[in-house]
Design a protein around this motif. Structure first.
Motif, short mmCIF file in Angstrom:
data_model
loop_
_atom_site.label_atom_id
_atom_site.label_comp_id
_atom_site.label_asym_id
_atom_site.label_seq_id
_atom_site.Cartn_x
_atom_site.Cartn_y
_atom_site.Cartn_z
N LYS A 327 24.41 -37.37 3.76
CA LYS A 327 24.43 -36.33 4.69
C LYS A 327 25.49 -35.36 4.49
O LYS A 327 25.47 -34.31 4.28
CB LYS A 327 24.44 -36.72 6.17
CG LYS A 327 22.78 -37.13 6.64
CD LYS A 327 22.84 -37.68 7.74
CE LYS A 327 21.40 -38.55 8.31
NZ LYS A 327 21.64 -39.30 9.42
N ARG A 330 25.07 -33.53 1.30
CA ARG A 330 24.18 -32.42 1.52
C ARG A 330 24.72 -31.26 2.29
O ARG A 330 24.51 -30.13 2.08
CB ARG A 330 22.95 -32.94 2.20
CG ARG A 330 21.66 -32.05 2.57
CD ARG A 330 20.42 -32.33 3.01
NE ARG A 330 19.62 -31.44 2.85
CZ ARG A 330 18.93 -30.94 3.89
NH1 ARG A 330 19.01 -31.23 5.00
NH2 ARG A 330 18.05 -29.89 3.74
N GLU A 331 25.27 -31.59 3.24
CA GLU A 331 26.15 -30.36 4.16
C GLU A 331 26.97 -29.72 3.45
O GLU A 331 26.97 -28.53 3.35
CB GLU A 331 26.99 -31.21 5.27
CG GLU A 331 25.75 -31.40 6.23
CD GLU A 331 26.06 -32.53 7.51
OE1 GLU A 331 27.38 -32.77 7.57
OE2 GLU A 331 25.29 -33.09 8.16
N ILE A 334 25.45 -27.33 1.19
CA ILE A 334 24.73 -26.04 1.79
C ILE A 334 25.79 -25.23 1.83
O ILE A 334 25.60 -23.89 1.66
CB ILE A 334 24.16 -26.62 3.09
CG1 ILE A 334 22.80 -27.26 2.74
CG2 ILE A 334 23.88 -25.24 4.14
CD1 ILE A 334 22.17 -28.09 4.21
N ASP A 406 17.61 -32.74 -1.20
CA ASP A 406 16.72 -31.98 -0.27
C ASP A 406 15.74 -33.00 0.58
O ASP A 406 15.22 -32.50 1.31
CB ASP A 406 15.90 -31.30 -1.21
CG ASP A 406 15.38 -31.78 -2.41
OD1 ASP A 406 15.65 -32.99 -2.51
OD2 ASP A 406 14.58 -31.27 -3.02
N LYS A 409 17.58 -36.16 5.57
CA LYS A 409 17.34 -35.69 6.83
C LYS A 409 18.85 -35.62 7.41
O LYS A 409 19.83 -36.41 7.55
CB LYS A 409 16.38 -36.80 7.61
CG LYS A 409 15.40 -36.99 7.29
CD LYS A 409 14.39 -37.83 8.16
CE LYS A 409 13.03 -38.18 7.44
NZ LYS A 409 13.35 -39.68 6.67
N VAL A 410 19.06 -34.46 8.25
CA VAL A 410 20.18 -34.31 8.84
C VAL A 410 19.87 -34.13 10.25
O VAL A 410 18.62 -33.50 10.80
CB VAL A 410 20.67 -32.88 8.49
CG1 VAL A 410 21.89 -32.51 9.48
CG2 VAL A 410 20.91 -32.53 7.07
N TRP A 447 24.70 -23.35 12.80
CA TRP A 447 23.40 -23.58 12.09
C TRP A 447 22.52 -22.39 11.70
O TRP A 447 22.73 -21.20 12.27
CB TRP A 447 22.22 -24.22 13.33
CG TRP A 447 22.76 -25.61 13.54
CD1 TRP A 447 23.85 -25.91 14.31
CD2 TRP A 447 22.46 -26.79 12.89
NE1 TRP A 447 24.03 -27.46 14.63
CE2 TRP A 447 23.25 -27.94 13.58
CE3 TRP A 447 21.37 -27.19 11.78
CZ2 TRP A 447 22.91 -29.19 13.15
CZ3 TRP A 447 21.18 -28.51 11.51
CH2 TRP A 447 22.07 -29.57 12.25
N SER A 457 12.86 -24.12 9.26
CA SER A 457 13.97 -25.27 9.00
C SER A 457 14.88 -25.08 9.71
O SER A 457 15.59 -23.76 9.49
CB SER A 457 13.68 -25.92 7.75
OG SER A 457 14.16 -24.92 6.71
N GLU A 459 19.36 -25.48 9.02
CA GLU A 459 20.28 -26.37 8.01
C GLU A 459 21.75 -26.00 8.49
O GLU A 459 22.06 -25.04 9.14
CB GLU A 459 20.35 -25.40 6.67
CG GLU A 459 19.14 -25.38 6.10
CD GLU A 459 18.83 -26.75 5.37
OE1 GLU A 459 19.64 -27.59 5.42
OE2 GLU A 459 17.58 -26.97 4.50
#
Ligand code: ZN
Length: 463
Positions: A327, A330-331, A334, A406, A409-410, A447, A457, A459
Motif C-alpha cells: 500500500k 502504491r500510494e 500515485i 494496480d 487494495k487501498v 482523495w 474509483s 485514489e
C-alpha cells in the motif's frame, strides 16, 4: 550493471553471460512434478527464478534469453496418484499442470520460453541411455532396468561435495538388489504391472519395457531445447543432491562436453518457524492463503522478501506486513505519477537505481526492497527531470521484482466513500455545482475521484 550470481559449483559470485556465439543466454529451471498443488515452498523457487529471468532479459534483451522449465509428468508420485484416483496418468498430470499455470499467473511469473514435458521426450531419454550403455557408463540389471554406474564418472560429487558414505545411504532407496553398486541410480525402470498400471514405453536397447528415471528427464529435455552446454541451471536446494549431481553425470558422460556453466539453488522455505507439513497445520498452498483473504501479490512479496540463499520463515503476520508495504508503494506511485503526468522517454540517473544494482548483485532482493523504501520515505525532488527519472526507475524496480501495484487494495474511509457516492449521484442528476463542490471536499481530504462511464474509483493523493 552486469548480473552477478552465486554459483553453487564454484562457490563464488560470478557474472552471468551467454557462452554461445549467438548471444542467447540458455537458462534451465527444474519445474514441478504435477500430482498435487505446488506449495508455497515450491513457489519460492519459481518466484526467485522469475526475478532472475527478468534481470537476464534486462541485461541481454528478452529475445536473447531462452528459459526452459520442464513439467515432470511421469515418476513414482504421479503414477501413484493416478492409481489412487483410478484415472489415466495424463488426466491427473494435465489437471495439476493447469492448476500450476493458474497459480504462476496469479503470482505474476512470466511463462518460460519452452515448457517441455517428460512424457513428450521419452525417445530423447532412451537415446541418451543407449549412448550411456554403449560408452560403458550404464548397465542393464537382471530385471531389465538400466542403472548409471557412478564409478564410471570421475567428477561425481563435485557439485554436492558428498562423501562416499553419505552417497551410499542416499542413493540406496531404489531396488538395491539389482544394482552393481548401491550408489548407482536408475536411468530406466523396468515395468511393474502392479505398480505402474498402463504406464510403460519401449526401453533402451536390451532393456525391458518401462519408464525413465526422474533424473534423465531433465538431461534429455535440456539437450533437446537448450543444447549440450547451458549457461545456467537452477532449482531448489533440495534438488542439488542427488538430482542435479546425477544430471551432471548423465549429461557429461553422454555428450562428452561441459553441461551447466553456472548453478544456482534457492534455499528452503520454513512456515511459522518449522518445516511445512499437513499434520502441523502450516502447509500452505496459494489457494489456502487466498481463502484466508490474502492477495497473491502479498504472497509473492513475502516469498521474495528474504535473500534467496538464506532460509526464509513464512508467517501469516509477514503477509499482513507485505500488504501494508504494498500500500505504501502504491500510494507513493500515485503521488509521484501525479507530479510527472508525461515522463520523458529517456531518463537520467535516479536514486532508485541503487535498488536495481542490489538485484544485479547476487539477487539481493531484500537489499533492493530496503533501498526502495529508504527512497520512498525521503523527500521528493523538485526538479522535473529527476522526478521523471524516479518514476521510470521506480517502475523498473517494481517490474523486476514482479509486484503489481494496480492490484493493491487501498482502504477507503467511510466518510470518503459517502462523499464520493454523493458526488456521483449529484453528477448523474446534472447538479454540477454540487458535484464540483464535493470534488473539492474530496481533494482537500486527500482523495482523487476518477470517473469512468460506468462508475468511479478513488485514489489517495498523499501518503
Ligand atoms: Zn530437474
Amino acid at each position: 550493471m552486469a548480473v552477478r550470481l552465486y554459483d553453487s559449483l564454484t562457490r563464488e559470485v560470478r557474472e552471468l553471460k551467454p557462452a554461445h556465439k549467438d548471444g542467447v543466454f540458455r537458462f534451465y529451471n527444474c519445474g514441478p512434478t504435477v500430482y498435487a498443488p505446488a506449495h508455497i515452498g515450491n513457489f519460492r523457487t519459481f518466484t526467485v527464478n522469475d526475478v532472475l529471468r527478468r534481470l537476464l532479459e534486462r541485461e541481454f534483451g528478452a529475445a536473447h534469453v531462452k528459459h526452459v522449465r520442464n513439467i515432470t509428468d511421469v515418476d513414482d508420485r504421479t503414477i501413484a496418484q493416478a492409481k489412487k484416483e483410478g484415472k489415466p496418468l495424463a488426466e491427473i498430470t494435465q489437471f495439476w499442470t493447469n492448476k500450476f499455470h493458474a497459480d504462476c499467473d496469479a503470482l505474476n511469473c512470466l511463462k518460460p520460453t519452452v515448457e517441455p514435458t517428460a512424457t513428450g521426450h521419452i525417445l530423447e531419454q532412451v537415446d541418451m541411455i543407449d549412448v550411456l550403455m554403449q560408452k560403458g557408463n550404464a548397465y542393464r540389471s537382471a530385471d531389465g532396468s538400466v542403472y548409471f554406474k557412478i564409478t564410471s564418472f570421475d567428477g561425481y560429487g563435485s557439485l554436492s561435495r558428498i562423501k562416499e558414505r553419505e552417497l551410499k545411504i542416499t542413493n540406496s532407496a531404489f531396488d538395491a538388489d539389482h544394482k552393481d553398486d548401491i550408489g548407482d541410480f536408475a536411468l530406466w525402470k523396468a515395468y511393474k504391472p502392479e505398480e505402474d498400471g498402463l504406464v510403460k514405453w519401449s526401453g533402451p536397447q536390451g532393456a525391458s519395457e518401462g519408464r525413465p528415471g526422474w533424473h534423465i528427464e531433465c538431461s534429455a529435455m535440456i539437450k533437446k531445447h537448450l543444447g549440450e552446454t547451458i549457461d545456467l541451471h537452477t532449482g531448489g536446494v533440495d534438488l542439488l543432491f542427488p538430482h542435479h549431481e546425477n544430471e551432471i553425470a548423465q549429461s557429461q558422460c553422454c555428450n562428452g562436453t561441459a553441461f551447466a556453466l553456472h548453478w544456482f539453488h534457492s534455499e528452503h522455505l520454513l512456515a511459522e518457524g518449522t518445516t511445512m507439513s499437513k499434520s502441523k497445520g502450516n502447509y500452505y498452498t496459494l489457494d489456502s492463503l487466498l481463502a484466508k483473504g490474502y492477495s497473491a501479490n502479498a504472497v509473492r512479496y513475502v516469498l521474495l522478501a528474504g535473500h534467496p540463499r538464506k532460509q526464509l520463515n513464512f508467517t501469516l503476520d509477514s503477509l499482513h506486513a507485505a500488504d501494508s508495504a504494498l500500500k505504501t508503494l502504491r500510494e507513493f506511485r500515485i503521488k509521484l505519477s501525479a507530479l510527472v503526468p508525461e515522463p520523458s522517454l529517456d531518463r537520467g540517473p535516479s536514486r532508485f537505481d541503487a535498488a536495481i544494482n542490489a538485484l544485479c548483485d547476487d539477487l539481493n532482493i531484500p537489499g533492493a526492497l530496503g533501498k526502495l523504501f529508504t527512497e520512498v520515505n525521503n523527500p521528493l525532488p523538485t526538479d522535473r527531470g529527476l522526478l521523471s527519472a524516479d518514476l521510470k526507475s521506480f517502475d523498473e524496480v517494481l517490474y523486476l521484482i514482479g509486484l503489481k501495484l494496480d492490484e493493491v487494495k487501498v482502504a477507503i474511509p467511510t466518510e470518503i466513500s459517502a462523499l464520493a457516492q454523493n458526488r456521483w449521484e449529484a453528477k448523474a442528476s446534472k447538479n454540477f455545482a454540487l458535484a464540483d463542490s464535493l470534488r473539492t471536499d474530496l481533494t482537500k481530504a486527500g482523495w482523487a475521484m476518477l470517473d469512468r462511464k460506468d462508475g468511479y474509483s478513488l485514489e489517495p493523493l498523499k501518503q
